[in-house]
Enzyme design. Structure first.
Site, PDB file in Angstrom:
ATOM      1  N   GLU A 158      -0.744  -5.645   5.944  1.00 22.33           N
ATOM      2  CA  GLU A 158       0.617  -5.670   5.383  1.00 22.33           C
ATOM      3  C   GLU A 158       1.479  -6.667   6.152  1.00 22.33           C
ATOM      4  O   GLU A 158       2.189  -7.486   5.555  1.00 22.33           O
ATOM      5  CB  GLU A 158       1.247  -4.276   5.454  1.00 22.33           C
ATOM      6  CG  GLU A 158       0.607  -3.284   4.486  1.00 22.33           C
ATOM      7  CD  GLU A 158       1.081  -1.849   4.667  1.00 22.33           C
ATOM      8  OE1 GLU A 158       0.904  -1.068   3.739  1.00 22.33           O
ATOM      9  OE2 GLU A 158       1.609  -1.494   5.739  1.00 22.33           O
ATOM     10  N   ASP A 190       7.834   3.833   5.975  1.00 21.46           N
ATOM     11  CA  ASP A 190       7.945   5.232   6.411  1.00 21.46           C
ATOM     12  C   ASP A 190       9.316   5.536   6.983  1.00 21.46           C
ATOM     13  O   ASP A 190       9.802   6.660   6.885  1.00 21.46           O
ATOM     14  CB  ASP A 190       6.867   5.532   7.457  1.00 21.46           C
ATOM     15  CG  ASP A 190       5.490   5.252   6.906  1.00 21.46           C
ATOM     16  OD1 ASP A 190       5.153   5.837   5.867  1.00 21.46           O
ATOM     17  OD2 ASP A 190       4.779   4.418   7.477  1.00 21.46           O
ATOM     18  N   LYS A 200       5.968   1.165   9.461  1.00 21.19           N
ATOM     19  CA  LYS A 200       4.998   1.201   8.361  1.00 21.19           C
ATOM     20  C   LYS A 200       3.621   1.625   8.899  1.00 21.19           C
ATOM     21  O   LYS A 200       3.409   1.650  10.093  1.00 21.19           O
ATOM     22  CB  LYS A 200       4.892  -0.185   7.711  1.00 21.19           C
ATOM     23  CG  LYS A 200       6.118  -0.517   6.895  1.00 21.19           C
ATOM     24  CD  LYS A 200       5.981  -1.815   6.110  1.00 21.19           C
ATOM     25  CE  LYS A 200       4.709  -2.000   5.365  1.00 21.19           C
ATOM     26  NZ  LYS A 200       4.359  -0.873   4.453  1.00 21.19           N
ATOM     27  N   THR A 239       0.846  -1.196   0.000  1.00 24.54           N
ATOM     28  CA  THR A 239       0.000   0.000   0.000  1.00 24.54           C
ATOM     29  C   THR A 239       0.884   1.250   0.000  1.00 24.54           C
ATOM     30  O   THR A 239       1.975   1.228   0.568  1.00 24.54           O
ATOM     31  CB  THR A 239      -0.862  -0.015   1.279  1.00 24.54           C
ATOM     32  OG1 THR A 239      -1.636  -1.216   1.257  1.00 24.54           O
ATOM     33  CG2 THR A 239      -1.798   1.174   1.360  1.00 24.54           C
ATOM     34  N   GLY A 240       0.383   2.316  -0.615  1.00 25.54           N
ATOM     35  CA  GLY A 240       1.127   3.582  -0.563  1.00 25.54           C
ATOM     36  C   GLY A 240       1.519   4.061  -1.941  1.00 25.54           C
ATOM     37  O   GLY A 240       1.312   3.371  -2.945  1.00 25.54           O
ATOM     38  N   ARG A 280       0.541   6.994   5.975  1.00 22.35           N
ATOM     39  CA  ARG A 280      -0.747   7.453   5.422  1.00 22.35           C
ATOM     40  C   ARG A 280      -1.719   6.307   5.194  1.00 22.35           C
ATOM     41  O   ARG A 280      -2.914   6.425   5.400  1.00 22.35           O
ATOM     42  CB  ARG A 280      -0.498   8.155   4.075  1.00 22.35           C
ATOM     43  CG  ARG A 280      -0.303   9.632   4.194  1.00 22.35           C
ATOM     44  CD  ARG A 280      -0.364  10.279   2.816  1.00 22.35           C
ATOM     45  NE  ARG A 280      -1.643  10.029   2.144  1.00 22.35           N
ATOM     46  CZ  ARG A 280      -2.752  10.691   2.441  1.00 22.35           C
ATOM     47  NH1 ARG A 280      -2.761  11.607   3.378  1.00 22.35           N
ATOM     48  NH2 ARG A 280      -3.871  10.443   1.777  1.00 22.35           N
ATOM     49  N   GLY A 281      -1.175   5.153   4.769  1.00 20.11           N
ATOM     50  CA  GLY A 281      -2.031   4.045   4.338  1.00 20.11           C
ATOM     51  C   GLY A 281      -2.808   3.384   5.461  1.00 20.11           C
ATOM     52  O   GLY A 281      -3.884   2.827   5.229  1.00 20.11           O
ATOM     53  N   ASP A 312       6.464  -3.740  -0.856  1.00 20.80           N
ATOM     54  CA  ASP A 312       5.742  -2.681  -0.152  1.00 20.80           C
ATOM     55  C   ASP A 312       6.688  -1.533   0.192  1.00 20.80           C
ATOM     56  O   ASP A 312       7.912  -1.696   0.181  1.00 20.80           O
ATOM     57  CB  ASP A 312       5.108  -3.249   1.133  1.00 20.80           C
ATOM     58  CG  ASP A 312       3.924  -2.427   1.620  1.00 20.80           C
ATOM     59  OD1 ASP A 312       3.672  -1.342   1.084  1.00 20.80           O
ATOM     60  OD2 ASP A 312       3.235  -2.897   2.562  1.00 20.80           O
ATOM     61  N   GLY A 313       6.121  -0.401   0.532  1.00 21.67           N
ATOM     62  CA  GLY A 313       6.901   0.771   0.946  1.00 21.67           C
ATOM     63  C   GLY A 313       7.124   0.775   2.451  1.00 21.67           C
ATOM     64  O   GLY A 313       6.778  -0.177   3.155  1.00 21.67           O
TER      65      GLY A 313
HETATM   66  C1  5RP Z   1       0.955   2.056   4.375  1.00 18.11           C
HETATM   67  C2  5RP Z   1       2.439   1.915   4.421  1.00 18.11           C
HETATM   68  C3  5RP Z   1       3.215   2.538   3.287  1.00 18.11           C
HETATM   69  O1  5RP Z   1       3.937   1.539   2.653  1.00 18.11           O
HETATM   70  C4  5RP Z   1       4.130   3.582   3.821  1.00 18.11           C
HETATM   71  O2  5RP Z   1       3.350   4.544   4.510  1.00 18.11           O
HETATM   72  C5  5RP Z   1       4.938   4.261   2.716  1.00 18.11           C
HETATM   73  O3  5RP Z   1       4.094   4.941   1.856  1.00 18.11           O
HETATM   74  P1  5RP Z   1       4.650   5.823   0.650  1.00 18.11           P
HETATM   75  O4  5RP Z   1       5.290   4.879  -0.318  1.00 18.11           O
HETATM   76  O5  5RP Z   1       3.431   6.505   0.096  1.00 18.11           O
HETATM   77  O6  5RP Z   1       5.633   6.799   1.228  1.00 18.11           O
HETATM   78  O7  5RP Z   1       3.022   1.337   5.292  1.00 18.11           O
HETATM   79  O8  5RP Z   1       0.335   1.365   5.429  1.00 18.11           O
END
Ligand code: 5RP
Length: 231
Positions: free
Chosen positions: A109, A89, A99, A28-29, A102-103, A86-87
């Site tokens: 996850e 923070d 993590k 997500t993200g 925003r998501g 996945d991404g």
């Molecule tokens: C969502 C997450 C996202 O992977 C994390 O917030 C990174 O998001 P972005 O790639 O928009 O910076 O953990 O639950």
């Protein structure tokens, strides 16, 4: 390279790990969104076959359906997840993560990424920190009725917790699982694995956003190109 170009570069690099017949956890993200778009395109162009996606959130699922190409399945329909992308923070030098920024999708996850044969994390270099909690709070998904009690209990950990409020809705953010999110600011997280386990022992906590010792490869977007951290 600006931040968006770095995100695109790591997303493209992650495609190199995907092979025919893989089941892929879809993170997500905004960074993973590029990966989902590129993966869908590759499948539609016939470059990859029999690849299935298991989304970690409504966002990932809706995006995969919109993009097309990736047959979307749920966790209970697959025997195993080969790879998850996945991404994050924050990423510390030991590859521990925060993590759920925003998501707010940290629970699904973690469920999917913990089970994946390989977990690849996509970040730009602004996410690298010396220690977890340096810039970001730890998101904690909680049962709604318990949010205040848990926020008070977090004071024992020298943390200050705030209930995450929605932007285009009155009141708090409600997660994909129907829960609330507390954003807990810790002074300095010395032992991420220990804190991750301890937070989950508080009754009413569903899951927390510390992902210690779970990432296999981290692809970091930098102005000079994609760098790799691995175990
Ligand atoms: C969502 C997450 C996202 O992977 C994390 O917030 C990174 O998001 P972005 O790639 O928009 O910076 O953990 O639950």
């Amino acid at each position: 390279m600006n931040v968006e170009e770095m995100k695109k570069a790591v997303a493209k690099e992650a495609l190199k790990f995907i092979e025919d017949e893989m089941v892929v956890g879809l993170g997500t993200g905004s960074t993973t969104a590029y990966f989902i778009k590129y993966l869908g395109k590759l499948i539609m162009e016939g470059e990859l076959e029999d690849v299935y996606g298991v989304p970690t959130s409504h966002q990932a699922r809706l995006l995969a359906l919109e993009v097309g190409g990736i047959p979307v399945v749920s966790l209970d329909e697959v025997d195993a997840i080969d790879i998850a992308v996945d991404g994050a923070d924050e990423v510390d030098p030991h590859m521990n993560l925060i993590k759920g920024g925003r998501g707010a999708a940290l629970t699904m996850e973690k469920i999917i990424e913990y089970r994946a044969g390989m977990f690849i994390v996509l970040v730009d270099e602004s996410k690298l920190v010396e220690y977890l909690g340096q810039k970001m709070p730890v998101p904690i998904e909680v049962i709604p009725a318990a949010w205040r009690a848990i926020a008070e209990e977090l004071e024992v950990f020298n943390a200050t917790a705030e209930l995450r409020m929605a932007v285009k809705k009155d009141g708090p953010v409600v997660t994909d699982n129907g829960n609330f999110i507390l954003d807990a600011k810790f002074a300095r997280i010395e032992d991420p694995l220990d804190l991750e386990i301890e937070l989950n022992t508080i009754p009413g906590v569903v899951e927390n956003g510390i992902f210690a010792d779970i990432a296999d490869i981290i692809l970091v977007g930098t102005p000079e190109g994609v760098k790799r951290m691995e175990r």
